[in-house]
Design an enzyme around this catalytic site. Structure first.
Site, mmCIF file in Angstrom:
data_model
loop_
_atom_site.group_PDB
_atom_site.id
_atom_site.type_symbol
_atom_site.label_atom_id
_atom_site.label_comp_id
_atom_site.label_asym_id
_atom_site.label_seq_id
_atom_site.Cartn_x
_atom_site.Cartn_y
_atom_site.Cartn_z
ATOM 1 N N HIS A 27 0.825 -1.207 0.000
ATOM 2 C CA HIS A 27 0.000 0.000 0.000
ATOM 3 C C HIS A 27 0.860 1.258 0.000
ATOM 4 O O HIS A 27 1.705 1.437 0.884
ATOM 5 C CB HIS A 27 -0.881 -0.025 1.249
ATOM 6 C CG HIS A 27 -1.940 1.024 1.296
ATOM 7 N ND1 HIS A 27 -2.226 1.734 2.442
ATOM 8 C CD2 HIS A 27 -2.798 1.473 0.350
ATOM 9 C CE1 HIS A 27 -3.219 2.570 2.208
ATOM 10 N NE2 HIS A 27 -3.583 2.435 0.942
ATOM 11 N N HIS A 69 -1.802 11.304 -1.936
ATOM 12 C CA HIS A 69 -3.125 10.802 -1.562
ATOM 13 C C HIS A 69 -4.124 11.927 -1.325
ATOM 14 O O HIS A 69 -5.249 11.896 -1.811
ATOM 15 C CB HIS A 69 -3.029 9.932 -0.304
ATOM 16 C CG HIS A 69 -4.354 9.430 0.172
ATOM 17 N ND1 HIS A 69 -5.160 10.156 1.032
ATOM 18 C CD2 HIS A 69 -5.019 8.282 -0.097
ATOM 19 C CE1 HIS A 69 -6.265 9.480 1.262
ATOM 20 N NE2 HIS A 69 -6.214 8.337 0.606
#
Length: 266
Positions: A27, A69
């Site tokens: 991730h 992000h």
């Protein structure tokens, strides 16, 4: 470019085509062990044996695809404000590592082009989440899809994913050869019909949302199944028992990507 031998096409007893991606996916590069979405994170994830990475990609004001992000810069850089409000020349000067640990001070934001070069050099696969700023869905999908179609070499191709239906629709037009995955926080409404309409090959659900009902429906529709973010042995065992094809994890120092399913490093 040939992907590492660890990236093996896996056949399924249910007759679905082979799946050319590893089961375990790091991730944002290396989970929480390094500043997320940076080349330092990719290098650390690779050092732990991972050969597929998930990352978040958006555009600068002048249209450069880069990894971040959040819509804003404050959490993971020393910048301020909306990322979309800055050209790449300004974003490239930001420190994207000091927030995580002093040893990462000076780490820069990574362009998608640099990440693709890393994957080519190390034989790795990539899951690119289209993470557009609000209102920038069409431009982001078109620019990112076009760049990946142009610069990616070899197999397997990057898996494009997004929560945004608009972004996935645009990606399907701009880069139809790139496989797509619909990201879901919950399985509700017409999720299955949406995934099928978008021509997705996979559904990527929040790990706690997966159950036998949704797995059965996805499998019957010919969709591959992935989960985010899988950080406990119990969750990994449950999801593998449901037949999931991919587990996205922060704990690259805990789950061994080369061992038996669910095998841990610790």
């Amino acid at each position: 470019m040939h992907v590492s031998s660890r990236v093996i096409a896996r056949s399924r007893a249910d007759g679905l085509p082979s799946w050319p991606y590893p089961r375990w996916i790091a991730h944002r590069g290396a989970g929480r062990l390094a500043p997320e979405n940076t080349l330092a994170a990719f290098a650390l994830g690779h050092a732990h044996g991972y050969r597929m990475f998930e990352c978040d990609v958006r555009l600068s004001a002048d249209g450069v695809p880069f990894l971040l992000h959040d819509d804003r810069l404050e959490r993971t850089t020393d910048g301020r404000g909306e990322a979309l409000g800055h050209d790449w020349a300004a974003l490239a000067r930001l420190d994207a590592g000091a927030w995580h640990a002093p040893r990462h001070a000076g780490e820069r934001l990574a362009t998608l082009e640099a990440v693709v070069a890393f994957c080519h050099a190390h034989g790795c696969a990539l899951n690119v989440e289209l993470k557009p700023a609000p209102g920038d869905e069409l431009r982001t999908a078109r620019v990112v899809g076009a760049q990946l179609a142009r610069i990616w070499r070899g197999t397997p191709p990057p898996l494009l994913s997004s929560f945004s239906v608009i972004a996935l629709e645009a990606a399907a037009v701009t880069a139809p050869a790139l496989p797509r995955g619909l990201l879901l926080e919950r399985f509700c409404g017409d999720w299955l019909a949406t995934a099928q309409r978008l021509g997705c090959v996979a559904v990527i659900g929040e790990q706690s949302a997966w159950n036998a009902q949704w797995a059965t429906q996805a499998r019957a529709a010919g969709l591959r199944m992935l989960a985010y973010t899988v950080n406990t042995d119990e969750d990994a065992e449950r999801l593998l028992g449901l037949g999931l094809d991919g587990l996205i994890t922060d704990r690259v120092d805990h789950f061994s990507p080369d061992g038996a399913p669910g095998q841990c490093l610790q």
